[in-house]
Write an enzyme that holds these catalytic residues in place. Structure first.
Site, mmCIF file in Angstrom:
data_model
loop_
_atom_site.group_PDB
_atom_site.id
_atom_site.type_symbol
_atom_site.label_atom_id
_atom_site.label_comp_id
_atom_site.label_asym_id
_atom_site.label_seq_id
_atom_site.Cartn_x
_atom_site.Cartn_y
_atom_site.Cartn_z
ATOM 1 N N ASP A 36 -10.696 -0.326 2.263
ATOM 2 C CA ASP A 36 -9.406 0.345 2.417
ATOM 3 C C ASP A 36 -8.445 -0.575 3.168
ATOM 4 O O ASP A 36 -8.822 -1.187 4.176
ATOM 5 C CB ASP A 36 -9.571 1.662 3.173
ATOM 6 C CG ASP A 36 -8.282 2.455 3.205
ATOM 7 O OD1 ASP A 36 -7.978 3.118 2.203
ATOM 8 O OD2 ASP A 36 -7.573 2.395 4.235
ATOM 9 N N ASN A 63 4.136 0.185 2.815
ATOM 10 C CA ASN A 63 5.052 0.646 1.760
ATOM 11 C C ASN A 63 6.376 1.099 2.337
ATOM 12 O O ASN A 63 7.448 0.841 1.783
ATOM 13 C CB ASN A 63 4.410 1.791 0.977
ATOM 14 C CG ASN A 63 3.670 1.297 -0.252
ATOM 15 O OD1 ASN A 63 3.935 0.198 -0.742
ATOM 16 N ND2 ASN A 63 2.741 2.090 -0.752
ATOM 17 N N ASP A 89 3.085 -2.969 -4.280
ATOM 18 C CA ASP A 89 2.313 -3.272 -5.492
ATOM 19 C C ASP A 89 1.836 -4.717 -5.498
ATOM 20 O O ASP A 89 0.703 -5.020 -5.893
ATOM 21 C CB ASP A 89 3.155 -2.996 -6.726
ATOM 22 C CG ASP A 89 3.424 -1.517 -6.919
ATOM 23 O OD1 ASP A 89 4.317 -1.194 -7.737
ATOM 24 O OD2 ASP A 89 2.755 -0.692 -6.273
ATOM 25 N N GLU A 126 -4.816 2.728 -2.116
ATOM 26 C CA GLU A 126 -5.085 1.421 -1.514
ATOM 27 C C GLU A 126 -6.572 1.214 -1.259
ATOM 28 O O GLU A 126 -6.957 0.315 -0.503
ATOM 29 C CB GLU A 126 -4.305 1.282 -0.197
ATOM 30 C CG GLU A 126 -4.762 2.195 0.929
ATOM 31 C CD GLU A 126 -4.086 3.552 0.902
ATOM 32 O OE1 GLU A 126 -4.087 4.229 1.929
ATOM 33 O OE2 GLU A 126 -3.556 3.944 -0.143
#
Length: 678
Positions: free
Chosen positions: A542, A550, A559, A586
């Site tokens: 993770d 983000n 991305d 993620e």
């Protein structure tokens, strides 16, 4: 002579039959067209009437059904004498501006009625009131008796039209009814408007002229006596009358114009017994009429009143070149049939006079050539061409006289190999006395161009003696090209299927396997490990604080970060059998077959080291200021006491502990039976 007489008699029968068939067909087409014209116009008329029904409903809802109007009607109903007339005047002054705006365009009549069906107030004739409508207006009686809305055509004492009668009530008390009606002329205008908008393109109704024929027995006795002069009898039938446009226009303030064409058509049809008979039947029908060199379709649409009784006809007259074309085509087909049958008769006479030998030769050649759709030629024992058909001339570019007497092999055959002395197909057939079929030959046309052919060459026999060969062939260049295109399309399909398979199994953003592929792979590897008693490791990875990343850099940069992390995970897992998948968001999952506890921890450390070398800036990660990973690792040697779900859950719990311990951490465990060992 007998055969000539029989042929002449047959010719006469066929001619009569052909003319009768053409005439019947033309009549059928004309009747079908008239019926279609009738149905189409009926649909347009119904649509026009429905349009005004919606308008009447809107006027009732927005103008009549108001507190002020209903209160006035209630007071008029419950008053008498002078007071009633005063209130009636107030109602007239209140609604007259609205009536004047609609009059002559959308609405001809606005008429209020007492609960006992007496006239309360006619806006088109305010001086005429209090007369009973029970005997002449069934729609008003129904509205006041049954308290229901009544729509439909109905004649009246002054005007006739398509009426919409609405019951009125005030505070639960029935206080009468109101009528909003439109005339035929307003329906006619809406009909023309619909036609111009293309709703009736089938029959050119934008050129139609309409008239309204009232059924005298149904309406004459309802009229006020002083209004009888406003009507005149039609030439068609004494039972039908029409309104006089000059007088009606002055009475209702509508622009009503007479149609000279309709008058001329009525005069023309007044002599038709068929029209008179159909008018008595009170049903819709259509006829065709020729007037001064022009053909018209005349449609009579039956109009029923609210009691479902015949009350009128809407008559439309439309120029109809199609019917004239049908008749002209019928005449032309009759002439052509006569000419054709005459030619056939002459040909028959010539055929009967032909010599029997010529007949045999013609039959022989026609059996060979005319019954084939491909190129044909025949040769004798020496390979010399003795006959060709037209298709062969087209394919090779030679005229028949240029090919007859030539050697076929020398003229257009192409050997199958480089040896010019190899036997041609005709020689092989003569030698083996069998039919040869092949699509491996090439012929040469007059320009020297090669083209592949499919060829069938057979021995030509006469009284069991082989006298030569008969060969048919066709150009298969297009077929070869289509076969190549098919092969190419198959290859493209294989490639497309491979691409689709890749899209279905891989994550579109990162390029690694997707969750679906992971679910399938973990089941497969788990069964394999259990079967062969081999260890299996699962890493749950993770990205720490990715949501903050983000929020700080935006989803496009997020991305890109996911793609770089995925690429790094793939590089860190060096074996071909190692499996990297995007588990969701993620989070990534890595399956390591044949990997024990220590080796899996080593892979996790290598992953963290390579991610650290990327040095992806992450201010939201307050502890490290760069992208880091939390990794949960679980290894297991399946022995039947565990499940795949236990395996995934254990790895996920390790990931959870790694996050709890401050992130950028690796937590590992071993799964044994129902126990989990850290």
């Amino acid at each position: 002579m007998k055969r000539y007489l029989v042929s002449s008699f047959i010719f006469f029968l066929f001619l009569c039959g052909a003319i009768l068939l053409i005439y019947s067909r033309c009549i059928q087409i004309q009747n079908d067209h008239l019926q279609q014209h009738l149905f189409t116009e009926q649909a347009a008329i119904r649509s026009s009437i429905h349009t005004y029904s919606l308008l009447a409903q809107a006027i009732n809802d927005e103008v009549i059904q108001t507190e002020q109007v209903l209160k006035l009607v209630h007071d008029i109903t419950n008053s008498h004498g002078k007071e009633q007339n005063i209130l009636r005047g107030q109602l007239y002054r209140l609604l007259d501006p609205v009536y004047q705006r609609l009059r002559g365009k959308q609405v001809r009549q606005l008429h209020f009625h007492f609960p006992d069906s007496r006239s309360m107030l006619r806006f088109h004739a305010p001086s005429r009131s209090d007369d009973s409508l029970v005997a002449v207006r069934p729609s008003v009686v129904r509205a006041n008796t049954d308290h229901e809305i009544v729509n439909g055509f109905e004649s009246g004492r002054i005007f006739h039209g398509f009426r919409h009668v609405y019951p009125l009530s005030y505070q639960g008390e029935h206080i009468g009814s109101v009528e909003i009606s439109t005339s035929f002329y307003q329906i006619r205008n809406e009909f023309k408007h619909l036609s111009e908008d293309g709703l009736n393109t089938l029959n050119n109704s934008n050129k139609s002229q309409l008239a309204f024929l009232l059924y005298r027995p149904e309406m004459w006795n309802k009229l006020f006596d002083d209004l009888h002069t406003f009507y005149q009898t039609t030439p068609l039938h004494p039972d039908y009358i029409i309104e006089r446009a000059d007088l009606i226009s002055s009475l209702c303030s509508e622009k009503i114009s007479e149609s000279p064409l309709v008058d001329r058509v009525q005069q023309k049809l007044s002599h038709s017994s068929e029209v008179a008979r159909k008018l008595k039947q009170h049903r819709s029908f259509a006829v065709a009429v020729n007037l001064r060199g022009t053909t018209y379709t005349v449609v009579f649409h039956s109009v029923q009143n609210t009691l479902k009784q015949h009350a009128a006809y809407i008559m439309s007259v439309t120029p109809e070149p199609f019917i004239a074309t049908i008749r002209n085509d019928g005449i032309l087909m009759g002439v052509l049939a006569t000419v054709l049958l005459t030619v056939i008769l002459l040909y028959r006479f010539r055929f009967l006079a032909a010599d029997e030998n010529e007949k045999r030769q013609a039959l022989f050649l026609s059996n060979i050539s005319d019954n084939l759709g491909t190129a044909l030629y025949t040769t004798n024992h020496e390979g010399t061409i003795t006959f060709t058909n037209t298709a062969m001339e087209v394919l090779l570019g030679y005229q028949q006289k240029e090919m007859l007497g030539r050697n076929a092999h020398e003229l257009f055959h192409q050997p199958q190999d480089t040896d010019d002395h190899s036997p041609c197909i005709c020689e092989e057939v003569l030698r083996t006395n069998t039919t040869i079929r092949s699509d491996a030959y090439y012929f040469v046309d007059r320009t020297g161009a090669l083209f592949p052919v499919e060829v069938v060459c057979s021995p030509l026999r006469d009284h069991k003696q082989t006298i030569g060969t008969a060969t048919i062939f066709q150009d298969i260049s297009k077929r070869r090209e289509q076969e190549e295109q098919l092969q190419q399309a198959q290859q493209e399909l294989i490639s497309a299927n491979a691409s689709l398979k890749n899209l279905a199994s891989h994550d579109g953003l990162t390029g690694v396997y997707n969750r679906r592929s992971f679910d399938e792979q973990v089941e497969r590897l788990w069964r394999s490990a259990a079967r062969h008693k081999q260890p299996l490791a699962l890493l749950m990875v993770d990205i720490d604080h990715f949501k903050r990343y983000n929020d700080l850099f935006g989803h496009l940069q997020g991305d890109e970060c996911l793609r770089r992390v995925a690429q790094t995970l793939q590089k860190a897992c060096k074996r071909p059998e190692d499996f990297v998948a995007r588990y969701g968001g993620e989070e990534f999952a890595i399956l390591l077959p044949l990997t024990g506890h220590d080796d899996s921890e080593h892979v996790a450390q290598r992953i963290q080291a390579q991610i650290g070398s990327l040095a992806i800036e992450h201010p939201g990660n307050e502890k490290n200021q760069r992208i880091t990973l939390s990794i949960g690792c679980c290894t297991c040697l399946p022995d039947g006491g565990e499940t795949v779900q236990d395996f995934i859950f254990a790895a996920d719990q390790c990931l959870y502990r790694a996050k709890e311990e401050g992130r950028n951490t690796i937590c590992c465990c071993r799964l044994q039976g129902d126990e989990q060992e850290s």
